[in-house]
Design a protein around this motif. Structure first.
Motif, mmCIF file in Angstrom:
data_model
loop_
_atom_site.group_PDB
_atom_site.id
_atom_site.type_symbol
_atom_site.label_atom_id
_atom_site.label_comp_id
_atom_site.label_asym_id
_atom_site.label_seq_id
_atom_site.Cartn_x
_atom_site.Cartn_y
_atom_site.Cartn_z
ATOM 1 N N GLU A 102 30.957 15.093 -34.099
ATOM 2 C CA GLU A 102 30.798 15.952 -33.042
ATOM 3 C C GLU A 102 30.334 15.150 -31.612
ATOM 4 O OE1 GLU A 102 27.630 18.757 -34.105
ATOM 5 O OE2 GLU A 102 28.994 19.987 -35.131
ATOM 6 N N VAL A 103 29.601 14.271 -31.577
ATOM 7 C CA VAL A 103 29.162 13.631 -30.385
ATOM 8 C C VAL A 103 30.265 12.842 -30.125
ATOM 9 C CG1 VAL A 103 27.546 11.954 -29.499
ATOM 10 C CG2 VAL A 103 26.647 13.414 -31.144
ATOM 11 N N THR B 107 33.007 14.964 -28.607
ATOM 12 C CA THR B 107 32.732 15.478 -27.164
ATOM 13 C C THR B 107 32.718 14.601 -26.140
ATOM 14 O OG1 THR B 107 30.712 16.891 -28.452
ATOM 15 C CG2 THR B 107 30.732 16.813 -25.921
ATOM 16 N N ALA B 108 32.330 13.170 -26.597
ATOM 17 C CA ALA B 108 32.347 12.209 -25.667
ATOM 18 C C ALA B 108 33.786 11.951 -25.293
ATOM 19 C CB ALA B 108 31.754 10.887 -26.422
ATOM 20 N N ILE C 273 34.727 14.422 -22.624
ATOM 21 C CA ILE C 273 34.194 14.163 -21.464
ATOM 22 C C ILE C 273 34.992 13.084 -20.669
ATOM 23 C CG2 ILE C 273 32.195 13.160 -20.425
ATOM 24 C CD1 ILE C 273 30.705 14.577 -22.439
ATOM 25 N N HIS D 254 29.146 8.358 -21.584
ATOM 26 C CA HIS D 254 29.623 9.381 -22.141
ATOM 27 C C HIS D 254 28.791 10.107 -23.371
ATOM 28 C CE1 HIS D 254 33.007 6.756 -20.710
ATOM 29 N NE2 HIS D 254 33.054 7.767 -19.782
ATOM 30 N N GLU E 9 26.095 11.948 -22.178
ATOM 31 C CA GLU E 9 26.312 13.598 -21.664
ATOM 32 C C GLU E 9 26.800 14.049 -22.843
ATOM 33 O OE1 GLU E 9 28.975 13.409 -18.225
ATOM 34 O OE2 GLU E 9 29.298 15.718 -18.480
ATOM 35 N N ALA E 10 27.428 13.664 -23.761
ATOM 36 C CA ALA E 10 27.938 14.458 -25.040
ATOM 37 C C ALA E 10 26.485 14.911 -25.656
ATOM 38 C CB ALA E 10 28.661 13.543 -25.857
ATOM 39 N N HIS E 11 25.524 14.323 -25.987
ATOM 40 C CA HIS E 11 24.309 14.438 -26.438
ATOM 41 C C HIS E 11 23.761 15.459 -25.940
ATOM 42 C CE1 HIS E 11 21.115 14.062 -29.028
ATOM 43 N NE2 HIS E 11 20.257 13.538 -28.290
ATOM 44 N N ARG F 44 25.190 17.973 -23.857
ATOM 45 C CA ARG F 44 25.931 19.076 -23.986
ATOM 46 C C ARG F 44 25.766 19.525 -25.427
ATOM 47 N NH1 ARG F 44 32.110 18.465 -21.793
ATOM 48 N NH2 ARG F 44 31.588 17.734 -19.706
#
Lengths: 181, 134
Positions: A134-135, A138-139, A142, A156, A159-161, A163
């Motif tokens: 997931e991380v 999501t990165a 981003i 990245h 920020e992913a973490h 979110r």
């Protein structure tokens, strides 16, 4: 990046008959903007999360030969069309595991015990691997938003973490609530 | 000079055994190698940046820590930590829950299958010895 044989233009939940039209390049709006490889990852991960597959699936087939679920057949038909780079990435995806010894040691140290039941170590490994997925995904999203390319950078990931924390999929640091034990 | 016997002692031992470099000390995280392969499999470069892997390692350790602590909070009422606690924790997260239950049942089936093979092995051996004895 090859555009010709991309078996992933159709959304994952669509019925099996859409597998036949491999000529249609971009039917999926979000995914069509990304590279083929990442398309592979996102839709494949969605498939994998919804389907029942494991490395020992061959043993599974031998045990129940007449019972091949259509999802697994669909997965096989997709995997057979992979490009070289996709195949390598898929192989890494399937093979990457957390070492059992390390995980047991970590969980035991958190728990305060010396040993941990094998099932718990297994469950934590599974959950954590999906969390890593997931991380990373999501990165990548981003990075697409910021229109950057190349390897993923720590900003990245941070920020992913963040979110994921907002979505509730990653835990916030809780103050230990065990006041009266 | 004795090293502290904490969980992170492996890191400090590795750092102290290296000749002291000015910038980058070798502090392999807990899951360095596995994370490299995993990040590639999930969409990163074939060679992820070492800073990214290190940060991912920290994120993962924090996640596991919080997960286990929460499971302990729930399981403490039962007295022992069990898999059910973890399943309860991820109940809201459908993909994780499905994958976890699938793998646990897979594990169960594999155990049964192995037990069956051993059992068959024993039976084969017994019948063979009986025949051999006449």
């Amino acid at each position: 990046m090859k555009q010709s044989k991309d078996p992933f233009e159709s959304p994952p939940e669509s019925p099996i008959q859409t597998d036949s039209d491999t000529e249609d390049p971009s039917s999926n709006s979000l995914i069509s903007q990304l590279s083929n490889t990442r398309t592979t990852i996102i839709t494949k991960n969605n498939k994998d999360e919804q389907e029942e597959e494991k490395d020992d699936m061959d043993i599974y087939f031998a045990m129940f030969p007449a019972d091949v679920p259509p999802k697994i057949a669909k997965m096989h038909s997709i995997v057979s069309q992979f490009t070289d780079q996709q195949m390598r990435r898929y192989e890494s995806f399937r093979r990457a595991k957390f070492t059992k010894a390390q995980m047991t040691r970590l969980v035991a140290s958190i728990n305060g015990t010396n040993t941990v039941p094998e099932l718990i170590s297994l469950a934590v490994s599974v959950i954590t691997k999906m969390f890593v997925g997931e991380v990373v995904e999501t990165a990548r999203i981003i990075m697409e938003e910021r229109r950057e390319s190349g390897p993923i950078r720590p900003s990245h990931l941070r920020e992913a973490h963040g979110r994921l924390k907002l979505e509730g999929k990653a835990f916030k640091r809780t103050v230990p609530r065990r006041l009266f034990r | 000079m004795s090293n502290s016997a904490a969980g992170t002692s492996s890191k400090t031992r590795a750092a102290s055994s290296q000749p002291s470099e000015p910038s980058s000390k070798r502090r392999r995280g807990v899951f360095h190698r596995e994370l490299q392969h995993m990040m590639y499999g999930f969409g990163d470069d074939p060679n992820p940046l070492p800073e990214s892997v290190a940060l991912m390692d920290d994120i993962v350790v924090e996640y596991i820590t919080e997960l286990v602590h929460k499971a302990q909070d729930i399981g403490s009422q039962r007295g022992k930590l069990s898999v059910e606690d973890f399943l309860y924790l991820i109940r809201k997260d459908a993909p994780k829950l499905n994958r976890c239950t699938e793998l646990l049942s897979m594990n169960e089936e594999l155990k049964q299958a192995r037990k069956l093979f051993e059992h068959d092995d024993e039976n084969l051996r017994k019948t063979f010895e009986d025949d051999a004895d006449g």
